[in-house]
Design an enzyme around this catalytic site. Structure first.
Site, short mmCIF file in Angstrom:
data_model
loop_
_atom_site.label_atom_id
_atom_site.label_comp_id
_atom_site.label_asym_id
_atom_site.label_seq_id
_atom_site.Cartn_x
_atom_site.Cartn_y
_atom_site.Cartn_z
N ALA A 191 0.89 -1.38 0.13
CA ALA A 191 -0.09 0.04 0.02
C ALA A 191 0.75 1.33 -0.06
O ALA A 191 0.43 2.52 -0.13
CB ALA A 191 -0.84 0.08 1.07
N ALA A 192 2.23 1.12 0.39
CA ALA A 192 2.84 2.40 0.35
C ALA A 192 3.58 2.76 -0.84
O ALA A 192 4.53 3.37 -1.13
CB ALA A 192 4.12 2.31 1.63
N GLY A 193 3.47 1.70 -1.77
CA GLY A 193 4.10 1.81 -3.08
C GLY A 193 3.42 2.70 -4.15
O GLY A 193 2.64 3.27 -3.76
N GLN A 194 4.05 2.49 -5.24
CA GLN A 194 3.78 3.41 -6.49
C GLN A 194 2.11 3.10 -6.80
O GLN A 194 1.58 4.36 -6.95
CB GLN A 194 4.58 3.11 -7.70
CG GLN A 194 5.81 3.59 -7.86
CD GLN A 194 6.15 3.67 -9.30
OE1 GLN A 194 6.17 4.51 -10.26
NE2 GLN A 194 6.63 2.36 -9.92
N GLY A 197 0.03 1.59 -5.03
CA GLY A 197 -0.76 1.99 -4.20
C GLY A 197 -1.21 3.32 -3.87
O GLY A 197 -2.46 3.71 -3.43
N ARG A 225 -4.73 -1.11 -22.90
CA ARG A 225 -3.63 -0.77 -23.83
C ARG A 225 -3.99 -1.44 -25.24
O ARG A 225 -3.91 -0.61 -26.37
CB ARG A 225 -2.40 -1.59 -23.56
CG ARG A 225 -1.83 -1.01 -22.16
CD ARG A 225 -0.58 -1.87 -21.83
NE ARG A 225 0.17 -1.04 -20.67
CZ ARG A 225 0.70 -1.80 -19.96
NH1 ARG A 225 1.15 -3.22 -19.94
NH2 ARG A 225 1.56 -1.16 -18.89
N HIS A 232 0.25 -12.48 -18.44
CA HIS A 232 0.45 -11.05 -18.47
C HIS A 232 1.94 -10.95 -18.45
O HIS A 232 2.78 -10.77 -17.69
CB HIS A 232 0.06 -10.51 -17.30
CG HIS A 232 0.72 -9.20 -16.97
ND1 HIS A 232 0.13 -8.09 -17.80
CD2 HIS A 232 1.44 -8.55 -16.20
CE1 HIS A 232 0.83 -6.87 -17.49
NE2 HIS A 232 1.59 -6.95 -16.38
N ASP A 279 -3.55 -4.85 -20.16
CA ASP A 279 -3.15 -5.18 -21.21
C ASP A 279 -4.45 -5.04 -22.22
O ASP A 279 -4.23 -4.34 -23.40
CB ASP A 279 -2.67 -6.67 -21.38
CG ASP A 279 -1.75 -7.02 -20.24
OD1 ASP A 279 -0.66 -6.40 -20.51
OD2 ASP A 279 -2.10 -7.41 -19.33
N ARG A 301 9.19 -10.26 -16.68
CA ARG A 301 8.35 -10.49 -15.39
C ARG A 301 8.65 -11.75 -14.82
O ARG A 301 8.58 -11.87 -13.50
CB ARG A 301 6.83 -10.13 -15.63
CG ARG A 301 6.49 -8.79 -16.22
CD ARG A 301 5.13 -8.42 -16.28
NE ARG A 301 4.79 -7.31 -17.02
CZ ARG A 301 4.52 -7.01 -18.57
NH1 ARG A 301 4.58 -8.24 -19.27
NH2 ARG A 301 4.23 -5.94 -18.87
#
Ligand SMILES: NC(=O)C1=CN([C@@H]2O[C@H](COP(=O)(O)OP(=O)(O)OC[C@H]3O[C@@H](n4cnc5c(N)ncnc54)[C@H](O)[C@@H]3O)[C@@H](O)[C@H]2O)C=CC1
Ligand SMILES: O=C([O-])CC(=O)C(=O)O
Length: 329
Positions: free
Chosen positions: A13-16, A18, A163, A188, A160, A99
């Site tokens: 949750a503190a990431g990009q 999030g 996109r 993915h 995807d 990935r």
């Protein structure tokens, strides 16, 4: 607003991602303007301080629909009673990685979170994995949660899908709203197959409207499949706002339903449809009604599409083999 709040877990949750996702959930974009939400936010211990800062910002928005925020680093506490779980937290790839290279780094996260969800989530929990490699991470979580029905584990291929719609609309010079029935098949990853043969533009067949197999093979498919890498090259870090947007879109439609006359791409456990081995979490065209999705049946798969789908599904089978050997499932 008499409804009980829906408990929504977000990991990482503190990431990009999030940072974009939480505010949109709290504003009502996930479940609509009448449904209060309670956020259950999971992070690793060193990121809890940053997460506290994000929660201060959530407070400062005074969102009318946000009834409570729970944060922590213990999945069995944070996932307690959650109805929806968005598993975003995982290391992103950097330039030059595929990935699948993240399998061993991120796989272990999903064994622990699958077990915790199994033990403490609400009976109706729906789980969507965004963290990469998303399909196989979802398989790991599913395999570690024997009491949760398998069909409640999905992975994100909606980005995807979006996109592909955007690229096709640009090529044909039409608004994105005229494109329907787009499908992403498979993983993915760079092997995914965006299918124009079953898509429609203003009710007409999209492949016929394009009328250029060279463009489909050499431009459209690689552009969609390698878009994540192109964004890393341009931005220096992986897609975040568009990934959050897709995560919201997938969960919104899974809960509230897909529009009449259209479908969306969802990575779901295969029931053997279209020759995809049962149990692999692969992307399919899906419709949702009353909170339950179904894989759209009866689509024509031409030889070109068959080969592309088979290649991506073979990669999913290889990833499954790899995580089996790592002892994760
Ligand atoms: N499926 C898709 O379409 C997309 C998937 N992604 C994937 O989403 C994931 C997250 O991306 P970003 O937010 O950009 O990364 P980020 O590095 O900004 O944030 C990830 C967060 O997860 C946290 N985290 C790590 N381990 C955790 C654990 N065990 N429990 C809870 N939190 C944990 C980290 O502390 C960090 O704050 C990556 O794996 C990325 O590759 C990104 C874009 C699209
Ligand atoms: O490409 C990446 O690593 C991030 C991602 O999954 C995407 O943007 O599709």
């Amino acid at each position: 607003m008499t409804q009980a709040p829906v408990k929504v877990a977000v990991t990482g949750a503190a990431g990009q991602i999030g940072y974009s996702l939480l505010f949109r959930i709290a504003s009502g974009e996930l479940l609509g303007p009448d449904t209060p939400v309670q956020l259950h936010l999971l992070e690793i211990t060193p990121a809890l301080k940053a997460l506290e800062g994000v929660v201060m910002e959530l407070d400062d928005c005074a969102f009318p629909l946000l009834s409570k925020v729970v944060i922590g680093d213990d999945a069995t506490k944070v996932f307690d009673g959650v109805n929806l779980a968005m598993l975003v937290g995982a290391r992103p790839r950097t330039a030059g990685m595929e990935r699948g290279d993240l399998l061993s780094a991120n796989g272990a996260i999903f064994t622990a979170q699958g077990k915790a969800l199994n033990d403490v989530a609400a009976d109706d929990v729906k789980i969507l994995v965004t963290g990469n490699p998303a399909n196989t991470n979802a398989l790991i979580a599913m395999s570690n949660a024997p009491d949760i029905p398998a069909e409640r584990f999905n992975a994100l291929t909606r980005l995807d899908h979006n996109r592909a719609i955007s690229q096709l609309a640009a090529r044909l010079g039409v608004p994105v709203t005229e494109i329907k029935k787009m499908t992403i098949w498979g993983n993915h990853s760079a092997t995914q197959y965006p299918d124009l043969f079953n898509a429609e533009v203003n009710g007409a067949n999209a492949a016929e409207a394009v009328n250029d197999q060279g463009w489909i093979e050499n431009d459209f498919i690689p552009t969609v499949a390698k878009r994540g890498a192109a964004i890393i090259a341009a931005r220096g870090s992986s897609s975040a706002a568009s990934a959050a947007n897709a995560t919201i879109g997938h969960m919104h439609d899974w809960v509230l339903g897909t529009p009449e006359g259209d479908w969306v791409s969802m990575s779901v456990p295969s029931d053997g449809s279209y020759g995809v081995p049962e149990g692999l979490i692969s992307s399919f065209p899906c419709v949702v009604k009353d909170g339950k999705y179904e894989i759209v049946q009866g689509l024509e798969i031409n030889d070109f599409s068959r080969a592309k789908i088979d290649a991506s599904v073979a990669e999913l089978a290889d990833e499954k083999q790899a995580v089996t050997e790592l002892g994760l499932i």
